[in-house]
Every structure is written in C-alpha cells, then in structure tokens.
Design an enzyme around this catalytic site. Structure first.
Site, PDB file in Angstrom:
ATOM      1  N   TYR A 139      87.516  19.715  25.439  1.00  0.00           N
ATOM      2  CA  TYR A 139      88.033  20.348  26.662  1.00  0.00           C
ATOM      3  C   TYR A 139      87.459  21.753  26.835  1.00  0.00           C
ATOM      4  O   TYR A 139      87.078  22.150  27.938  1.00  0.00           O
ATOM      5  CB  TYR A 139      89.572  20.389  26.639  1.00  0.00           C
ATOM      6  CG  TYR A 139      90.163  20.642  28.004  1.00  0.00           C
ATOM      7  CD1 TYR A 139      90.508  19.584  28.838  1.00  0.00           C
ATOM      8  CD2 TYR A 139      90.339  21.940  28.490  1.00  0.00           C
ATOM      9  CE1 TYR A 139      91.024  19.796  30.111  1.00  0.00           C
ATOM     10  CE2 TYR A 139      90.855  22.171  29.755  1.00  0.00           C
ATOM     11  CZ  TYR A 139      91.199  21.096  30.558  1.00  0.00           C
ATOM     12  OH  TYR A 139      91.699  21.317  31.822  1.00  0.00           O
ATOM     13  N   TYR A 193      98.844  17.592  32.684  1.00  0.00           N
ATOM     14  CA  TYR A 193      98.239  16.281  32.936  1.00  0.00           C
ATOM     15  C   TYR A 193      99.323  15.245  32.672  1.00  0.00           C
ATOM     16  O   TYR A 193      99.822  15.165  31.540  1.00  0.00           O
ATOM     17  CB  TYR A 193      97.069  16.031  31.984  1.00  0.00           C
ATOM     18  CG  TYR A 193      95.824  16.865  32.271  1.00  0.00           C
ATOM     19  CD1 TYR A 193      94.800  16.353  33.063  1.00  0.00           C
ATOM     20  CD2 TYR A 193      95.644  18.137  31.741  1.00  0.00           C
ATOM     21  CE1 TYR A 193      93.638  17.081  33.319  1.00  0.00           C
ATOM     22  CE2 TYR A 193      94.494  18.876  31.992  1.00  0.00           C
ATOM     23  CZ  TYR A 193      93.492  18.348  32.781  1.00  0.00           C
ATOM     24  OH  TYR A 193      92.354  19.067  33.033  1.00  0.00           O
ATOM     25  N   PRO A 243      86.965  13.803  37.543  1.00  0.00           N
ATOM     26  CA  PRO A 243      87.437  15.176  37.321  1.00  0.00           C
ATOM     27  C   PRO A 243      88.447  15.347  36.184  1.00  0.00           C
ATOM     28  O   PRO A 243      88.777  16.475  35.828  1.00  0.00           O
ATOM     29  CB  PRO A 243      88.068  15.558  38.670  1.00  0.00           C
ATOM     30  CG  PRO A 243      88.367  14.268  39.335  1.00  0.00           C
ATOM     31  CD  PRO A 243      87.370  13.273  38.841  1.00  0.00           C
ATOM     32  N   LYS A 251      84.942  18.637  33.855  1.00  0.00           N
ATOM     33  CA  LYS A 251      83.611  18.863  33.293  1.00  0.00           C
ATOM     34  C   LYS A 251      82.484  19.001  34.311  1.00  0.00           C
ATOM     35  O   LYS A 251      81.399  19.485  33.976  1.00  0.00           O
ATOM     36  CB  LYS A 251      83.244  17.717  32.330  1.00  0.00           C
ATOM     37  CG  LYS A 251      84.039  17.719  31.064  1.00  0.00           C
ATOM     38  CD  LYS A 251      83.596  18.846  30.138  1.00  0.00           C
ATOM     39  CE  LYS A 251      84.628  19.206  29.108  1.00  0.00           C
ATOM     40  NZ  LYS A 251      85.183  20.530  29.201  1.00  0.00           N
ATOM     41  N   HIS A 265      93.421  30.409  29.820  1.00  0.00           N
ATOM     42  CA  HIS A 265      94.457  29.483  29.341  1.00  0.00           C
ATOM     43  C   HIS A 265      94.140  29.058  27.909  1.00  0.00           C
ATOM     44  O   HIS A 265      93.047  28.591  27.632  1.00  0.00           O
ATOM     45  CB  HIS A 265      94.528  28.240  30.234  1.00  0.00           C
ATOM     46  CG  HIS A 265      95.291  28.464  31.498  1.00  0.00           C
ATOM     47  ND1 HIS A 265      95.771  27.438  32.270  1.00  0.00           N
ATOM     48  CD2 HIS A 265      95.662  29.610  32.124  1.00  0.00           C
ATOM     49  CE1 HIS A 265      96.410  27.935  33.330  1.00  0.00           C
ATOM     50  NE2 HIS A 265      96.351  29.257  33.261  1.00  0.00           N
TER      51      HIS A 265
HETATM   52  P1  RFL Z   1      77.077  20.671  44.773  1.00  0.00           P
HETATM   53  O1  RFL Z   1      78.220  21.581  44.611  1.00  0.00           O
HETATM   54  O2  RFL Z   1      77.294  19.347  45.382  1.00  0.00           O
HETATM   55  O3  RFL Z   1      75.980  21.478  45.600  1.00  0.00           O
HETATM   56  C1  RFL Z   1      74.818  20.845  46.104  1.00  0.00           C
HETATM   57  C2  RFL Z   1      74.353  21.616  47.295  1.00  0.00           C
HETATM   58  O4  RFL Z   1      73.168  21.015  47.798  1.00  0.00           O
HETATM   59  C3  RFL Z   1      73.265  20.936  49.201  1.00  0.00           C
HETATM   60  N1  RFL Z   1      72.400  19.829  49.670  1.00  0.00           N
HETATM   61  C4  RFL Z   1      71.197  20.006  50.214  1.00  0.00           C
HETATM   62  N2  RFL Z   1      70.500  21.105  50.499  1.00  0.00           N
HETATM   63  C5  RFL Z   1      69.279  20.953  51.064  1.00  0.00           C
HETATM   64  N3  RFL Z   1      68.759  19.725  51.395  1.00  0.00           N
HETATM   65  C6  RFL Z   1      69.442  18.593  51.114  1.00  0.00           C
HETATM   66  N4  RFL Z   1      68.925  17.390  51.422  1.00  0.00           N
HETATM   67  C7  RFL Z   1      70.708  18.699  50.507  1.00  0.00           C
HETATM   68  N5  RFL Z   1      71.638  17.803  50.107  1.00  0.00           N
HETATM   69  C8  RFL Z   1      72.649  18.497  49.602  1.00  0.00           C
HETATM   70  C9  RFL Z   1      74.725  20.704  49.488  1.00  0.00           C
HETATM   71  O5  RFL Z   1      75.088  21.097  50.809  1.00  0.00           O
HETATM   72  C10 RFL Z   1      75.363  21.583  48.427  1.00  0.00           C
HETATM   73  O6  RFL Z   1      75.619  22.898  48.881  1.00  0.00           O
HETATM   74  O7  RFL Z   1      76.355  20.409  43.343  1.00  0.00           O
HETATM   75  P2  RFL Z   1      76.137  21.394  42.119  1.00  0.00           P
HETATM   76  O8  RFL Z   1      75.659  22.737  42.572  1.00  0.00           O
HETATM   77  O9  RFL Z   1      75.362  20.639  41.122  1.00  0.00           O
HETATM   78  O10 RFL Z   1      77.609  21.690  41.555  1.00  0.00           O
HETATM   79  C11 RFL Z   1      78.321  20.669  40.951  1.00  0.00           C
HETATM   80  C12 RFL Z   1      79.805  20.836  41.240  1.00  0.00           C
HETATM   81  O11 RFL Z   1      80.005  21.094  42.604  1.00  0.00           O
HETATM   82  C13 RFL Z   1      80.568  19.576  40.859  1.00  0.00           C
HETATM   83  O12 RFL Z   1      80.177  19.110  39.581  1.00  0.00           O
HETATM   84  C14 RFL Z   1      82.068  19.743  40.806  1.00  0.00           C
HETATM   85  O13 RFL Z   1      82.605  20.321  41.952  1.00  0.00           O
HETATM   86  C15 RFL Z   1      82.662  18.352  40.637  1.00  0.00           C
HETATM   87  N6  RFL Z   1      84.032  18.319  41.023  1.00  0.00           N
HETATM   88  C16 RFL Z   1      84.922  18.810  40.144  1.00  0.00           C
HETATM   89  N7  RFL Z   1      84.495  19.267  38.937  1.00  0.00           N
HETATM   90  C17 RFL Z   1      85.374  19.766  38.066  1.00  0.00           C
HETATM   91  O14 RFL Z   1      84.956  20.210  36.983  1.00  0.00           O
HETATM   92  N8  RFL Z   1      86.716  19.802  38.388  1.00  0.00           N
HETATM   93  C18 RFL Z   1      87.184  19.359  39.606  1.00  0.00           C
HETATM   94  O15 RFL Z   1      88.343  19.435  39.873  1.00  0.00           O
HETATM   95  C19 RFL Z   1      86.286  18.832  40.539  1.00  0.00           C
HETATM   96  N9  RFL Z   1      86.696  18.395  41.746  1.00  0.00           N
HETATM   97  C20 RFL Z   1      84.413  17.820  42.281  1.00  0.00           C
HETATM   98  C21 RFL Z   1      85.774  17.894  42.638  1.00  0.00           C
HETATM   99  C22 RFL Z   1      83.489  17.288  43.178  1.00  0.00           C
HETATM  100  C23 RFL Z   1      83.876  16.785  44.416  1.00  0.00           C
HETATM  101  N10 RFL Z   1      82.871  16.176  45.255  1.00  0.00           N
HETATM  102  C24 RFL Z   1      81.486  16.191  44.879  1.00  0.00           C
HETATM  103  C25 RFL Z   1      83.099  15.410  46.386  1.00  0.00           C
HETATM  104  C26 RFL Z   1      86.185  17.451  43.878  1.00  0.00           C
HETATM  105  C27 RFL Z   1      85.251  16.899  44.784  1.00  0.00           C
HETATM  106  C28 RFL Z   1      85.793  16.470  46.116  1.00  0.00           C
HETATM  107  C1  PHB Z   2      91.512  21.719  39.477  1.00  0.00           C
HETATM  108  O1  PHB Z   2      92.209  22.731  39.317  1.00  0.00           O
HETATM  109  O2  PHB Z   2      91.000  21.452  40.567  1.00  0.00           O
HETATM  110  C2  PHB Z   2      91.305  20.820  38.323  1.00  0.00           C
HETATM  111  C3  PHB Z   2      91.697  21.218  37.055  1.00  0.00           C
HETATM  112  C4  PHB Z   2      91.517  20.378  35.977  1.00  0.00           C
HETATM  113  C5  PHB Z   2      90.946  19.132  36.173  1.00  0.00           C
HETATM  114  C6  PHB Z   2      90.550  18.745  37.429  1.00  0.00           C
HETATM  115  C7  PHB Z   2      90.735  19.585  38.511  1.00  0.00           C
HETATM  116  O3  PHB Z   2      90.800  18.307  35.112  1.00  0.00           O
END
Ligand code: RFL
Ligand code: PHB
Length: 389
Positions: free
Chosen positions: A384, A200, A292, A296, A72
């Site tokens: 971004y 957005y 979110p 980032k 994009h």
């Molecule tokens: P993760 O993905 O949370 O993975 C951590 C892993 O560690 C495991 N774990 C354990 N394993 C062994 N022993 C323990 N005691 C443990 N405790 C936990 C867990 O099961 C898991 O598999 O962290 P990581 O790898 O640092 O990755 C980070 C990303 O996942 C995170 O920054 C993003 O997903 C954040 N996030 C979003 N980021 C975006 O850029 N755009 C988004 O749209 C977005 N949506 C989100 C999100 C995070 C969410 N969370 C955390 C609830 C939406 C949600 C719902």
């Molecule tokens: C998503 O596609 O899940 C998404 C994209 C952009 C954002 C947050 C979430 O800023």
C-alpha cells in the site's frame, strides 16, 4: 518546431516528466488535447506513495502538498464482524500522503508556468511519425493549421484512450487484460470526512470506501453494477446506501450534504508490453490501468516517470542508452507488483456476481488473516505504501 522530448498528454505523467526534464535542462513540448480547465476538472486519485511525494519535491512542486496534504499512518478495513486497522507506519515504517490528483496537477501546471515550459492545449489529431527511426516527429492541428514538432524522443503520456499506444504495431504489442463485473460510483462532498483515515468496507451489499481530500472535502465510493447510471443515484440514495455498508458507529455520526461531483468508473486491470518502441515510450495510463482499490494508478504513473527521467538524463548527460534501454523492463517489474496488489485488494473487498459460498469463505479468511497476522498486515502495508522504485 524542434525539441528534445515531445510529450503527448498534459495529465500528471506528462506534466511531471516535463517538469523534471526542464529542470535538468532538457527541452520539452507538451501537447494536450483538452483545455487546462477540463484537465483540472477531473476528480481522480487521492493517495500518494512516499516515492511520488519525493518525486514531486524533486520536481520543485511539493510546497503546497507539504502544507495541505494529510499524512496517513494507516487505514481501516471493515467487515460485518467489525472494523480493524492496518498501521502502515508500525508495520513497514512508512506512511502515505492524502492529496488529490487535481491538486497535484494544479501544482505541476503552476511549476511549468513558472519556468516557462511549452504546453500546447487543444492540440487536435495528434499523430506520431517515424518512431522507429532516430528522427521521430509529431503532427497536430490547432487553429485550422497543421503543425509539426521534430524531437529526439516521444513520450506517450496520453492515458488509456490516447494515440501513442496504438502507434506501436499490433504485431509487436502484447496486451494483458482483466475486466471486473462492477464499477465504482464516486461522490465528492463538502463535508467532514467520516473518519480520521480511509475505511475500506467489505459488505454483503457490496464494497464501500470512505476517503477524503481535506478536512472539509470527502470522497466516497460504492460498488455498483455496470448497468447503473449516475442518474439512477440521487444524493439521498447514495448516502443511505453508504451508511448501510460502513460500520454502524461511523454511519451514525457521518456528516452528509449535497454532492459536488458524481461519476461512475469501470474497473479494469490492463498492461501493454513492451513500453518502448523505437523512439517512443509509453508512460502511465497509456501503458497500464489498475482497479482503484489499491490506490495505485497515479503512483504507477509516477514510478514510470522516475525510470524514464533517469534514462533520458543519462542519455543527455553521458550520451549512453543503458537507462532508456532498461526503461520498459524496470517499469514493468514494478507495474506487475502493483497489478497483483490491486487485483488482490479488489478480490478480497468486493462482492462478485458469481461468487460462490466457497469464494465467500476464502474472502473472509483473507480478511481474518489481515486482522490477526502481523505478516499478512505487513505484506499489505508494504504494497500500500508502495513497492521500492
Ligand atoms: P491521464 O490522467 O489520463 O492523462 C492523459 C492526458 O492525455 C490527454 N490525451 C491526449 N492529448 C493529446 N492527444 C491525444 N490524442 C490525447 N489523448 C489523451 C488527456 O486529455 C489527458 O489530459 O493519464 P496519466 O497522466 O498517465 O495519469 C494517470 C492517472 O490519471 C490515473 O492513473 C489515475 O487517475 C487512475 N485513477 C485513480 N488512481 C488512483 O490511484 N486512485 C483513484 O482513486 C483513481 N480514480 C482513476 C480514478 C482514473 C479514472 N479514469 C481514467 C477514468 C478515477 C477515474 C474516473
Ligand atoms: C480516493 O480518495 O479517490 C481514493 C482513495 C483510495 C483508493 C481509491 C480512491 O483506493
């Protein structure tokens, strides 16, 4: 068992670090609390910075992303006055890649399997020991037995609720936090995306985001009060509210259908410092959380992995520690940049419960600057697409 780097957590941070280290000839063991199916069922981030794309390619797992990801060049911002576009490529010469975290994780698992990496799932009661010494170790339970892994280093990639961060004594750890007074209700649906790029939307009824995973899979979000529950929102109610918040011409043509996932996430900014304690490093969500709005979270996890991989490669290649010693400061510098951007994007796009008319005017003025000033657009575009590593 003995390894060089014990990695706690098999999410994107842990798997990417493990993959890069393995490819560089450095041995790892990944300990994951959940099953692989569970990890792959989480629907999270969707936008990758070029830096993360490059790192995935370097790790040898970018082939499917190159075929299926959607580059994009920009995104739309919508207000009640109308919609305008921020062209990242025109402003700063870079674009982003729309490719879901679920796909990234799947590609990383496939790459780890292909090189025979050790990933232990359903590792219960993981505990970190002696991280302040040169001989740290990890214990965990599986199949009714306690196991021990000795390592040179431990990487805490276990997310916000993991054990690694809590292993650092409270006297050493500093935490910085901001909790926002709303959440995001998200749905995934097998429908065509509402537009060619993300929208957005700042709206008096609350923020909305139209995103996508591919040309037949859409991801939408609505700002909701923290008291709302997923059960309060039927699909019909979700689509009706979304259409009110998106530009009219988009809403009129939007394809709707049943949701295949629906969840509410609270919004929070959180940083812990330092990100290293003795032989333990914190990586990704274990050390920081962003709202979110700036997309980032996953990208910051990737830049942490980049800095740590640099440091560990130097340690095993040359026997020197300048890279691992610099890890925390290098990572935190970039993290605070993304903290600022995510906080700013959140503050200009949402309706806050205590928002005064003055606050409202400032918000409108911020959006007008983005619409009318090249310099404002290029600052947003630079952040971004991602600050440099
Ligand atoms: P993760 O993905 O949370 O993975 C951590 C892993 O560690 C495991 N774990 C354990 N394993 C062994 N022993 C323990 N005691 C443990 N405790 C936990 C867990 O099961 C898991 O598999 O962290 P990581 O790898 O640092 O990755 C980070 C990303 O996942 C995170 O920054 C993003 O997903 C954040 N996030 C979003 N980021 C975006 O850029 N755009 C988004 O749209 C977005 N949506 C989100 C999100 C995070 C969410 N969370 C955390 C609830 C939406 C949600 C719902
Ligand atoms: C998503 O596609 O899940 C998404 C994209 C952009 C954002 C947050 C979430 O800023």
């Amino acid at each position: 068992m003995r390894t060089q780097v014990a990695i706690i957590g098999g999410g994107p941070s842990g798997l990417l670090l493990s993959q890069l280290l393995n490819k560089a000839g450095i041995a790892t063991v990944v300990l994951e609390r959940q099953t692989r199916v569970y990890v792959l069922s989480r629907i999270r981030a969707g936008v990758l910075e070029q830096g993360m794309v490059d790192l995935l390619n370097r790790a040898g797992c970018g082939a499917r992303m190159a075929r299926q990801g959607l580059p994009h060049d920009g995104c739309y911002l919508s207000t009640v006055q109308g919609q305008f576009r921020v062209d990242f490529h025109e402003s700063v010469g870079q674009r982003v890649m729309v490719y879901g975290q679920t796909e990234v994780t799947q590609d990383l698992y496939a790459a780890q399997d292909a090189i025979g990496a050790t990933i232990i799932h359903e590792a219960a009661n993981v505990a970190l020991h002696d991280v302040e010494t040169e001989a740290p170790f990890v214990t965990y339970e599986k199949d009714g037995q306690t196991h021990r892994i000795d390592a040179d280093w431990i990487a805490g990639c276990d997310g916000f609720h993991g054990v690694s961060r809590k292993t650092i004594p409270a006297t050493v750890r500093r935490e910085f936090e901001k909790v926002y007074p709303f959440g995001w209700l998200g749905i995934l649906s097998e429908t065509a995306p509402a537009a060619d790029e993300l929208i957005y939307a700042n709206h008096p009824r609350g923020f909305a985001l139209a995103s996508m995973r591919n040309l037949r899979l859409s991801r939408y979000y609505l700002q909701v009060p923290l008291t709302d529950k997923v059960e309060d929102w039927s699909d019909e109610a979700f689509w009706a509210e979304l259409k009110l918040r998106l530009p009219q011409e988009v809403a009129a043509k939007m394809e709707t259908g049943p949701s295949i996932e629906k969840s509410i996430a609270p919004l929070r900014s959180f940083v812990t410092e330092p990100m290293r304690h003795g032989r333990l490093f914190l990586v990704g969500d274990a050390a920081h959380i962003v709202p979110p709005t700036g997309a980032k979270g996953l990208n910051l996890a990737a830049s942490d992995v980049h800095y740590l991989f640099d440091g560990l490669s130097e340690f095993y290649g040359k026997g020197t520690t300048s890279g691992v010693d610099a890890y925390s400061a290098r990572a935190l510098k970039r993290i605070w940049g993304a903290m600022r951007f995510s906080w700013w994007m959140t503050s200009i796009l949402h309706r806050f419960p205590d928002q005064t008319e003055f606050d409202q005017k400032i918000q409108e003025s911020e959006l007008l600057q983005l619409q009318t000033l090249d310099s404002a657009r290029s600052t947003m575009a630079r952040n971004y697409v991602g600050l440099p590593y």
